[in-house]
Design an enzyme around this catalytic site. Structure first.
Site, mmCIF file in Angstrom:
data_model
loop_
_atom_site.group_PDB
_atom_site.id
_atom_site.type_symbol
_atom_site.label_atom_id
_atom_site.label_comp_id
_atom_site.label_asym_id
_atom_site.label_seq_id
_atom_site.Cartn_x
_atom_site.Cartn_y
_atom_site.Cartn_z
ATOM 1 N N ASN A 110 -1.911 1.593 8.699
ATOM 2 C CA ASN A 110 -2.558 0.944 9.841
ATOM 3 C C ASN A 110 -1.476 0.482 10.800
ATOM 4 O OD1 ASN A 110 -4.679 -0.355 11.344
ATOM 5 N ND2 ASN A 110 -4.036 -2.314 10.470
ATOM 6 N N HIS A 112 -0.792 -2.663 13.473
ATOM 7 C CA HIS A 112 -1.309 -3.979 13.829
ATOM 8 C C HIS A 112 -0.444 -4.552 14.960
ATOM 9 C CE1 HIS A 112 -3.342 -7.795 13.349
ATOM 10 N NE2 HIS A 112 -2.169 -8.385 13.420
ATOM 11 N N SER A 139 3.421 -3.632 14.092
ATOM 12 C CA SER A 139 3.836 -3.301 12.722
ATOM 13 C C SER A 139 2.972 -2.168 12.184
ATOM 14 C CB SER A 139 3.650 -4.509 11.800
ATOM 15 O OG SER A 139 4.301 -5.652 12.314
ATOM 16 N N ASP A 148 -4.412 -6.991 6.814
ATOM 17 C CA ASP A 148 -3.119 -6.975 7.533
ATOM 18 C C ASP A 148 -1.971 -7.454 6.638
ATOM 19 O OD1 ASP A 148 -4.491 -6.138 9.826
ATOM 20 O OD2 ASP A 148 -4.827 -8.195 10.493
#
Ligand code: GRF
Length: 216
Positions: A110, A112, A139, A148
């Site tokens: 992912n 973020h 990030s 996260d």
């Protein structure tokens, strides 16, 4: 090297998806195909980007499912019809169940918009400005059950300017997201980065702090 199969999950504009499409099409050192784009929102503009690039674009509307578990299980079944090596979350605005996350352990990443572990969750740009921070960033991390909270692979940093608004800061950061996400994907699909039992390994060495993308 085997060509890796990538499924990208989106909810919105898909500008990070576009950066990944461009990279896969243009960089001969990226042995990967984006084999499907899946959105939980029927109106996500990223679906148009996928169609323009002749990538199968699928909608799985979370509103048509009775529970988070039911949606995630249908999503997992849909993703797995494409037999992906990696699942890439690109602005996919859903909290994921632990079962779903563990199914893709070490294969799902992912991006973020903060320098994790700072500013998990939403409204990161507003919160960075409100705190008077001098620096912001994005990030790329492996996804774990903690929101996260997975191990961070690489970050990119930008200065916060006196003239910044949340919108300006977000826009400036987004152009950097479009650099850092393709860079991580390039290293992943070339088997340079793996999630091992002790943490992230880069070419066999345990990473003790996130990689930092040079300014450009
Ligand atoms: C990006 O800021 C990303 O960091 C966050 O959601 C936004 C997605 O933008 N997770 P886009 O859909 O890729 O344009």
């Amino acid at each position: 090297m085997k060509t890796k199969r990538i499924v990208v999950l989106i909810s919105g504009s898909g500008s990070n998806l576009q950066a990944l499409i461009d990279q896969v099409h243009q960089d001969p050192q990226v042995p990967a195909d984006i084999v499907a784009v899946i959105s939980n929102r029927p109106d996500a503009y990223g679906l148009e980007r996928a169609k323009t690039a002749a990538i199968p674009a699928q909608v799985l509307d979370h509103k048509t499912f009775p529970s988070r578990e039911a949606f995630d299980s249908a999503l997992q079944a849909l993703i797995d019809t494409y037999a992906p090596d990696y699942v890439i979350l690109a602005g996919f605005m859903r909290i994921l169940t632990a079962d779903f996350v563990s199914h893709y352990h070490g294969r799902m990443i992912n991006i973020h918009p903060s320098l994790l572990p700072d500013y998990k969750g939403t409204h990161t740009h507003e919160r960075v400005l409100a705190d008077g921070k001098a620096e912001h960033g994005a990030s790329v991390h492996f996804v774990t059950a903690e929101l996260d909270g997975g191990p961070v692979i690489m970050q990119v940093k930008i200065p916060v300017l006196p003239s910044d608004t949340p919108e300006l800061l977000a826009a400036r950061l987004l152009t950097q997201e479009h650099r850092v996400y393709p860079e991580v994907v390039k290293q992943l699909v070339n088997d340079r980065i793996v999630l091992g039992a002790q943490g992230i390994e880069v070419e066999g060495r345990l990473l003790t702090q996130p990689l930092l993308l040079a300014n450009g």
